[in-house]
Design an enzyme around this catalytic site. Sequence first.
Site, PDB file in Angstrom:
ATOM      1  N   HIS A  35       7.169 -31.164   9.268  1.00 15.10           N
ATOM      2  CA  HIS A  35       6.646 -29.753   8.778  1.00 15.10           C
ATOM      3  C   HIS A  35       5.659 -29.920   7.650  1.00 15.10           C
ATOM      4  O   HIS A  35       4.531 -29.216   7.692  1.00 15.10           O
ATOM      5  CB  HIS A  35       7.765 -28.994   8.681  1.00 15.10           C
ATOM      6  CG  HIS A  35       8.574 -28.847   9.874  1.00 15.10           C
ATOM      7  ND1 HIS A  35       8.298 -28.418  11.003  1.00 15.10           N
ATOM      8  CD2 HIS A  35       9.948 -29.108  10.015  1.00 15.10           C
ATOM      9  CE1 HIS A  35       8.987 -28.346  11.814  1.00 15.10           C
ATOM     10  NE2 HIS A  35      10.178 -28.795  11.501  1.00 15.10           N
TER      11      HIS A  35
ATOM     12  N   CYS B 294       3.461  -3.360   3.817  1.00 13.90           N
ATOM     13  CA  CYS B 294       2.325  -2.308   4.330  1.00 13.90           C
ATOM     14  C   CYS B 294       3.044  -1.719   5.488  1.00 13.90           C
ATOM     15  O   CYS B 294       4.428  -1.892   5.878  1.00 13.90           O
ATOM     16  CB  CYS B 294       0.909  -2.762   4.616  1.00 13.90           C
ATOM     17  SG  CYS B 294       0.703  -3.804   5.911  1.00 13.90           S
ATOM     18  N   GLY B 295       2.485  -0.768   6.478  1.00 12.40           N
ATOM     19  CA  GLY B 295       2.772  -0.327   7.556  1.00 12.40           C
ATOM     20  C   GLY B 295       3.421  -1.069   8.461  1.00 12.40           C
ATOM     21  O   GLY B 295       4.670  -0.997   9.039  1.00 12.40           O
ATOM     22  N   THR B 296       3.091  -2.315   8.724  1.00 11.87           N
ATOM     23  CA  THR B 296       3.335  -3.299   9.723  1.00 11.87           C
ATOM     24  C   THR B 296       3.544  -4.729   8.896  1.00 11.87           C
ATOM     25  O   THR B 296       3.891  -5.614   9.692  1.00 11.87           O
ATOM     26  CB  THR B 296       2.070  -3.362  10.774  1.00 11.87           C
ATOM     27  OG1 THR B 296       0.960  -4.004  10.072  1.00 11.87           O
ATOM     28  CG2 THR B 296       2.025  -2.306  11.628  1.00 11.87           C
ATOM     29  N   GLY B 297       2.861  -4.985   7.844  1.00 11.00           N
ATOM     30  CA  GLY B 297       2.921  -6.306   7.308  1.00 11.00           C
ATOM     31  C   GLY B 297       1.531  -7.097   7.658  1.00 11.00           C
ATOM     32  O   GLY B 297       1.226  -8.011   7.053  1.00 11.00           O
ATOM     33  N   ILE B 298       0.855  -6.575   8.648  1.00  9.31           N
ATOM     34  CA  ILE B 298      -0.115  -7.340   9.153  1.00  9.31           C
ATOM     35  C   ILE B 298      -1.284  -7.726   8.339  1.00  9.31           C
ATOM     36  O   ILE B 298      -1.719  -8.656   8.056  1.00  9.31           O
ATOM     37  CB  ILE B 298      -0.615  -6.859  10.819  1.00  9.31           C
ATOM     38  CG1 ILE B 298       0.609  -6.992  11.539  1.00  9.31           C
ATOM     39  CG2 ILE B 298      -1.793  -7.464  11.053  1.00  9.31           C
ATOM     40  CD1 ILE B 298       0.340  -6.505  13.025  1.00  9.31           C
ATOM     41  N   GLY B 299      -1.545  -6.231   7.838  1.00  6.97           N
ATOM     42  CA  GLY B 299      -2.892  -6.240   6.847  1.00  6.97           C
ATOM     43  C   GLY B 299      -2.829  -7.014   5.592  1.00  6.97           C
ATOM     44  O   GLY B 299      -3.607  -7.555   5.197  1.00  6.97           O
ATOM     45  N   MET B 300      -1.391  -7.087   5.202  1.00  6.04           N
ATOM     46  CA  MET B 300      -1.247  -7.910   3.886  1.00  6.04           C
ATOM     47  C   MET B 300      -1.368  -9.136   4.331  1.00  6.04           C
ATOM     48  O   MET B 300      -1.828 -10.229   3.470  1.00  6.04           O
ATOM     49  CB  MET B 300       0.333  -7.576   3.264  1.00  6.04           C
ATOM     50  CG  MET B 300       0.601  -6.066   3.067  1.00  6.04           C
ATOM     51  SD  MET B 300      -0.704  -5.256   1.774  1.00  6.04           S
ATOM     52  CE  MET B 300       0.250  -5.462   0.392  1.00  6.04           C
TER      53      MET B 300
ATOM     54  N   ASP C  45       0.778  -1.257  -0.094  1.00  5.63           N
ATOM     55  CA  ASP C  45      -0.010   0.058   0.087  1.00  5.63           C
ATOM     56  C   ASP C  45       0.862   1.149  -0.019  1.00  5.63           C
ATOM     57  O   ASP C  45       2.172   1.131  -0.228  1.00  5.63           O
ATOM     58  CB  ASP C  45      -0.830  -0.199   1.293  1.00  5.63           C
ATOM     59  CG  ASP C  45      -0.411   0.244   2.639  1.00  5.63           C
ATOM     60  OD1 ASP C  45       0.900   0.148   2.509  1.00  5.63           O
ATOM     61  OD2 ASP C  45      -0.789   0.239   3.376  1.00  5.63           O
ATOM     62  N   HIS C  46       0.234   2.431   0.261  1.00  4.38           N
ATOM     63  CA  HIS C  46       1.300   3.580   0.147  1.00  4.38           C
ATOM     64  C   HIS C  46       2.239   3.514   1.172  1.00  4.38           C
ATOM     65  O   HIS C  46       3.231   4.044   1.212  1.00  4.38           O
ATOM     66  CB  HIS C  46       0.174   4.930   0.678  1.00  4.38           C
ATOM     67  CG  HIS C  46      -0.376   4.563   1.571  1.00  4.38           C
ATOM     68  ND1 HIS C  46      -1.779   3.832   1.842  1.00  4.38           N
ATOM     69  CD2 HIS C  46      -0.474   5.161   2.998  1.00  4.38           C
ATOM     70  CE1 HIS C  46      -2.458   3.975   3.062  1.00  4.38           C
ATOM     71  NE2 HIS C  46      -1.434   4.753   3.828  1.00  4.38           N
TER      72      HIS C  46
ATOM     73  N   HIS D 105      10.284 -24.162   8.474  1.00  8.53           N
ATOM     74  CA  HIS D 105       8.998 -24.813   9.040  1.00  8.53           C
ATOM     75  C   HIS D 105       7.760 -24.712   8.437  1.00  8.53           C
ATOM     76  O   HIS D 105       6.958 -25.458   8.722  1.00  8.53           O
ATOM     77  CB  HIS D 105       8.924 -24.542  10.539  1.00  8.53           C
ATOM     78  CG  HIS D 105      10.307 -25.151  11.544  1.00  8.53           C
ATOM     79  ND1 HIS D 105      10.232 -25.159  12.811  1.00  8.53           N
ATOM     80  CD2 HIS D 105      11.428 -25.630  11.048  1.00  8.53           C
ATOM     81  CE1 HIS D 105      11.183 -25.754  13.329  1.00  8.53           C
ATOM     82  NE2 HIS D 105      12.260 -26.140  12.109  1.00  8.53           N
TER      83      HIS D 105
END
Length: 145
Positions: A133, A65-71, A8-9, A98
Amino acid sequence: MKIATASDHAGYSEKEEVKKLLTSLGHEVVDCGTESGESVDYPDYAAKAAEKVSSGECEQAVMLCGTGIGMAMTANKFRGVRAAVCYSEFSTEMARRHNNANALCLGARSLSMDQIRRYVDIFLKTPFEGGRHLRRINKIHEHEK
Ligand code: RB5
């Protein structure tokens, strides 16, 4: 490898740097946007890159993205995608070893460009260990609803 990129931006300028890195390492980049630092909604771009992995068109994806979390939240909705938010060299290595992660999600606002380059490099060169794994990651997909 054919690798999808998306941001994102918040991750736009870092994505552009990652594209240069991937190309310099000999990979083919399929960029799924965004195209500028103008504010956009991260699920739109994560979905485009995740679809490339889910369909088999791309082997892996790198998303910022800002945190990687939303992606990662978005990408993990796609069948066959195993997206990991990586925040250290160790988590990046384990995501491959793993979890056989096929989408690397990074926080452009929580990591330096040097860390981002390092984690991309680790992600690309670390193999999946398989064995027990493999049984476990197969179970992830058995739980897909
Ligand atoms: C955008 O401000 C920010 O919310 C987004 O980049 C991301 O961090 C979401 O997970």
